[in-house]
Design a protein around this motif. Structure first.
Motif, PDB file in Angstrom:
ATOM      1  N   ALA A 103       0.825  -1.210   0.000  1.00 41.73           N
ATOM      2  CA  ALA A 103       0.000   0.000   0.000  1.00 41.73           C
ATOM      3  C   ALA A 103       0.861   1.262   0.000  1.00 41.73           C
ATOM      4  O   ALA A 103       0.527   2.256  -0.656  1.00 41.73           O
ATOM      5  CB  ALA A 103      -0.927  -0.002   1.216  1.00 41.73           C
ATOM      6  N   SER A 104       1.979   1.210   0.715  1.00 37.28           N
ATOM      7  CA  SER A 104       2.875   2.368   0.749  1.00 37.28           C
ATOM      8  C   SER A 104       3.440   2.653  -0.638  1.00 37.28           C
ATOM      9  O   SER A 104       3.433   3.808  -1.104  1.00 37.28           O
ATOM     10  CB  SER A 104       4.017   2.124   1.736  1.00 37.28           C
ATOM     11  OG  SER A 104       3.523   1.940   3.053  1.00 37.28           O
ATOM     12  N   PHE A 105       3.914   1.613  -1.326  1.00 35.43           N
ATOM     13  CA  PHE A 105       4.520   1.832  -2.632  1.00 35.43           C
ATOM     14  C   PHE A 105       3.485   2.203  -3.690  1.00 35.43           C
ATOM     15  O   PHE A 105       3.783   2.998  -4.585  1.00 35.43           O
ATOM     16  CB  PHE A 105       5.318   0.601  -3.065  1.00 35.43           C
ATOM     17  CG  PHE A 105       6.785   0.727  -2.754  1.00 35.43           C
ATOM     18  CD1 PHE A 105       7.668   1.237  -3.682  1.00 35.43           C
ATOM     19  CD2 PHE A 105       7.263   0.368  -1.510  1.00 35.43           C
ATOM     20  CE1 PHE A 105       9.015   1.368  -3.394  1.00 35.43           C
ATOM     21  CE2 PHE A 105       8.607   0.500  -1.202  1.00 35.43           C
ATOM     22  CZ  PHE A 105       9.490   0.999  -2.140  1.00 35.43           C
ATOM     23  N   ALA A 131      -1.324  -0.824 -11.188  1.00 35.85           N
ATOM     24  CA  ALA A 131      -1.904  -2.055 -10.662  1.00 35.85           C
ATOM     25  C   ALA A 131      -0.971  -3.249 -10.883  1.00 35.85           C
ATOM     26  O   ALA A 131      -0.796  -4.091  -9.994  1.00 35.85           O
ATOM     27  CB  ALA A 131      -3.263  -2.319 -11.317  1.00 35.85           C
ATOM     28  N   ALA A 132      -0.347  -3.310 -12.057  1.00 40.17           N
ATOM     29  CA  ALA A 132       0.567  -4.426 -12.347  1.00 40.17           C
ATOM     30  C   ALA A 132       1.781  -4.383 -11.427  1.00 40.17           C
ATOM     31  O   ALA A 132       2.195  -5.419 -10.874  1.00 40.17           O
ATOM     32  CB  ALA A 132       1.002  -4.367 -13.811  1.00 40.17           C
ATOM     33  N   LEU A 133       2.357  -3.196 -11.234  1.00 37.14           N
ATOM     34  CA  LEU A 133       3.519  -3.080 -10.345  1.00 37.14           C
ATOM     35  C   LEU A 133       3.146  -3.428  -8.908  1.00 37.14           C
ATOM     36  O   LEU A 133       3.919  -4.075  -8.192  1.00 37.14           O
ATOM     37  CB  LEU A 133       4.082  -1.661 -10.414  1.00 37.14           C
ATOM     38  CG  LEU A 133       4.984  -1.340 -11.601  1.00 37.14           C
ATOM     39  CD1 LEU A 133       5.331   0.140 -11.623  1.00 37.14           C
ATOM     40  CD2 LEU A 133       6.250  -2.181 -11.571  1.00 37.14           C
ATOM     41  N   ASN A 158      12.299  -5.548  -8.699  1.00 35.54           N
ATOM     42  CA  ASN A 158      11.056  -4.802  -8.530  1.00 35.54           C
ATOM     43  C   ASN A 158      11.305  -3.456  -7.873  1.00 35.54           C
ATOM     44  O   ASN A 158      10.730  -2.430  -8.263  1.00 35.54           O
ATOM     45  CB  ASN A 158      10.075  -5.629  -7.687  1.00 35.54           C
ATOM     46  CG  ASN A 158       8.638  -5.202  -7.894  1.00 35.54           C
ATOM     47  OD1 ASN A 158       8.305  -4.041  -7.791  1.00 35.54           O
ATOM     48  ND2 ASN A 158       7.775  -6.170  -8.183  1.00 35.54           N
ATOM     49  N   TYR A 159      12.171  -3.437  -6.866  1.00 34.86           N
ATOM     50  CA  TYR A 159      12.527  -2.174  -6.214  1.00 34.86           C
ATOM     51  C   TYR A 159      13.181  -1.212  -7.207  1.00 34.86           C
ATOM     52  O   TYR A 159      12.858  -0.008  -7.248  1.00 34.86           O
ATOM     53  CB  TYR A 159      13.473  -2.427  -5.044  1.00 34.86           C
ATOM     54  CG  TYR A 159      12.775  -2.617  -3.719  1.00 34.86           C
ATOM     55  CD1 TYR A 159      12.003  -1.594  -3.170  1.00 34.86           C
ATOM     56  CD2 TYR A 159      12.888  -3.809  -3.011  1.00 34.86           C
ATOM     57  CE1 TYR A 159      11.368  -1.755  -1.952  1.00 34.86           C
ATOM     58  CE2 TYR A 159      12.255  -3.991  -1.792  1.00 34.86           C
ATOM     59  CZ  TYR A 159      11.505  -2.962  -1.267  1.00 34.86           C
ATOM     60  OH  TYR A 159      10.863  -3.119  -0.053  1.00 34.86           O
ATOM     61  N   LEU A 160      14.108  -1.733  -8.002  1.00 34.11           N
ATOM     62  CA  LEU A 160      14.807  -0.875  -8.956  1.00 34.11           C
ATOM     63  C   LEU A 160      13.845  -0.277  -9.973  1.00 34.11           C
ATOM     64  O   LEU A 160      13.900   0.927 -10.287  1.00 34.11           O
ATOM     65  CB  LEU A 160      15.898  -1.679  -9.672  1.00 34.11           C
ATOM     66  CG  LEU A 160      17.097  -2.107  -8.813  1.00 34.11           C
ATOM     67  CD1 LEU A 160      18.041  -2.990  -9.619  1.00 34.11           C
ATOM     68  CD2 LEU A 160      17.844  -0.892  -8.280  1.00 34.11           C
ATOM     69  N   ILE A 161      12.930  -1.100 -10.487  1.00 34.51           N
ATOM     70  CA  ILE A 161      11.957  -0.607 -11.474  1.00 34.51           C
ATOM     71  C   ILE A 161      11.026   0.414 -10.838  1.00 34.51           C
ATOM     72  O   ILE A 161      10.742   1.485 -11.419  1.00 34.51           O
ATOM     73  CB  ILE A 161      11.161  -1.785 -12.066  1.00 34.51           C
ATOM     74  CG1 ILE A 161      12.080  -2.693 -12.891  1.00 34.51           C
ATOM     75  CG2 ILE A 161      10.020  -1.273 -12.940  1.00 34.51           C
ATOM     76  CD1 ILE A 161      11.421  -3.966 -13.364  1.00 34.51           C
ATOM     77  N   SER A 162      10.532   0.114  -9.632  1.00 32.38           N
ATOM     78  CA  SER A 162       9.591   1.019  -8.960  1.00 32.38           C
ATOM     79  C   SER A 162      10.243   2.369  -8.667  1.00 32.38           C
ATOM     80  O   SER A 162       9.663   3.431  -8.943  1.00 32.38           O
ATOM     81  CB  SER A 162       9.088   0.382  -7.667  1.00 32.38           C
ATOM     82  OG  SER A 162       8.391  -0.826  -7.923  1.00 32.38           O
ATOM     83  N   PHE A 163      11.449   2.353  -8.112  1.00 30.60           N
ATOM     84  CA  PHE A 163      12.121   3.612  -7.791  1.00 30.60           C
ATOM     85  C   PHE A 163      12.483   4.383  -9.062  1.00 30.60           C
ATOM     86  O   PHE A 163      12.407   5.621  -9.081  1.00 30.60           O
ATOM     87  CB  PHE A 163      13.376   3.348  -6.962  1.00 30.60           C
ATOM     88  CG  PHE A 163      13.096   3.177  -5.497  1.00 30.60           C
ATOM     89  CD1 PHE A 163      12.530   4.208  -4.759  1.00 30.60           C
ATOM     90  CD2 PHE A 163      13.392   1.991  -4.850  1.00 30.60           C
ATOM     91  CE1 PHE A 163      12.261   4.058  -3.402  1.00 30.60           C
ATOM     92  CE2 PHE A 163      13.128   1.826  -3.497  1.00 30.60           C
ATOM     93  CZ  PHE A 163      12.564   2.858  -2.772  1.00 30.60           C
TER      94      PHE A 163
END
Length: 337
Positions: A103-105, A131-133, A158-163
């Motif tokens: 939820a935070s991300f 939604a996919a991430l 996943n962290y690298l892509i999100s950031f």
């Protein structure tokens, strides 16, 4: 049924270094509950200031965290003082912890896209990508917590892509807002300056907060110290860091009386350059306004009878009725491409 001797042996198997955990979780639970309660009350009381659901989305994050801390407190309290370590409570702690991070991300992704700040709602592509991430982040976090092989690498990716997406979107929004501020200063459109500048400051603060989040997550996952000694102290530092970061972001985007015209925004973010239209003013007294007549324009409605090329750029004229106690009024004309 276990014998009393068996229960006694089980009790001695618990590491005494974990004994401070019930007190630590109770203190954290109290802090998060007070924060979640005040956050929700503030959002509800100031709901007339907002035209969006961003604050309600952010308010759900501390509620999930408070639920996780409550289950953690019940688990460790029952272990030490009732000699019962519930599997269901530990599973609840596990699930709510994953939900809290997800939820935070997702909230961070929504803010970085400019949801309810740069546009009223996200485009279909942005909604699907978010939604996919969120789903992938949830699944990889579950696998990582369950010590499934290779999920550490997947979570890192996943962290690298999100950031990367978060910082790229923040940079794009800051660039657009800087262009708008420059345009406003060049055209002397003071009516929109405060609203655009407020959004710019919000994104600058959010950018700094996300840099701290990235560093904190890096420190957490490279920490190889898994010993039980002083575990409660490491837990306290980690939880307090999360609390300070989320409270800072929540305070930045809290429900409040923002600058006038803050919520003047497109429904969906434009793919091209977003430019603030110029706003001009004309002062007239009540008598002039009463006799106001123009063959080329109807009040509030652009004419369509003109066939010259200049009519390609329509002009909307809005006339404000004069206040009975204040003779001068304002007429605003907005250039719309």
């Amino acid at each position: 049924m276990d014998s009393p001797e068996g229960i006694q042996r089980f009790r001695f198997e618990l590491d005494e270094s974990y004994r401070p955990l019930p007190s630590v979780y109770l203190a954290l639970l109290t802090i998060w509950l007070l924060s979640a309660f005040s956050w929700t009350i503030n959002t509800y009381k100031n709901r007339h200031f907002q035209m969006n659901n961003l604050q309600w989305t952010l308010a759900s994050v501390p509620l999930i965290k408070a639920l996780q801390l409550m289950l953690s407190f019940l688990f460790w309290y029952s272990c030490f003082y009732h000699e019962i370590c519930s599997l269901w409570l530990s599973f609840g702690v596990y699930i709510t912890g994953v939900l809290f991070q997800t939820a935070s991300f997702v909230s961070f992704l929504l803010i970085s896209h400019g949801y309810c700040i740069m546009c009223e709602r996200l485009s279909a592509t942005e909604r699907r990508a978010t939604a996919a991430l969120g789903c992938v982040f949830y699944l990889t976090l579950v696998g990582y917590r369950a010590s499934v092989p290779y999920f550490t690498v997947l979570l890192l990716l996943n962290y690298l892509i999100s950031f990367y997406l978060i910082f790229r979107q923040i940079a794009q929004n800051l660039s657009v807002l800087r262009e708008q501020l420059t345009f406003i200063e060049d055209e002397d459109v003071r009516e929109m300056h405060d609203a655009v500048y407020t959004k710019y400051i919000m994104f600058k603060k959010f950018q700094g907060a996300m840099q701290i989040v990235a560093m904190a997550e890096t420190v957490i996952y490279i920490n190889v110290d898994t010993s039980s000694e002083n575990y409660w102290l490491r837990l306290l530092v980690k939880e307090w860091a999360q609390f300070c970061i989320l409270i800072y972001i929540g305070w930045t985007f809290r429900s409040q009386g923002l600058a006038p015209r803050f919520f003047v925004m497109p429904t969906i973010k434009s793919e091209g350059d977003i430019m603030v239209p110029p706003v001009y003013s004309i002062e007239m007294d009540a008598t002039t306004f009463k006799d106001f007549n123009c063959n080329e324009w109807h009040i509030g409605v652009p004419i369509s009878s003109s066939c010259d090329k200049s009519s390609m750029d329509s002009i909307v004229v809005v006339i404000q009725n004069p206040h009975p106690l204040k003779l001068p009024t304002v007429t605003t004309a907005s250039q719309i491409g």
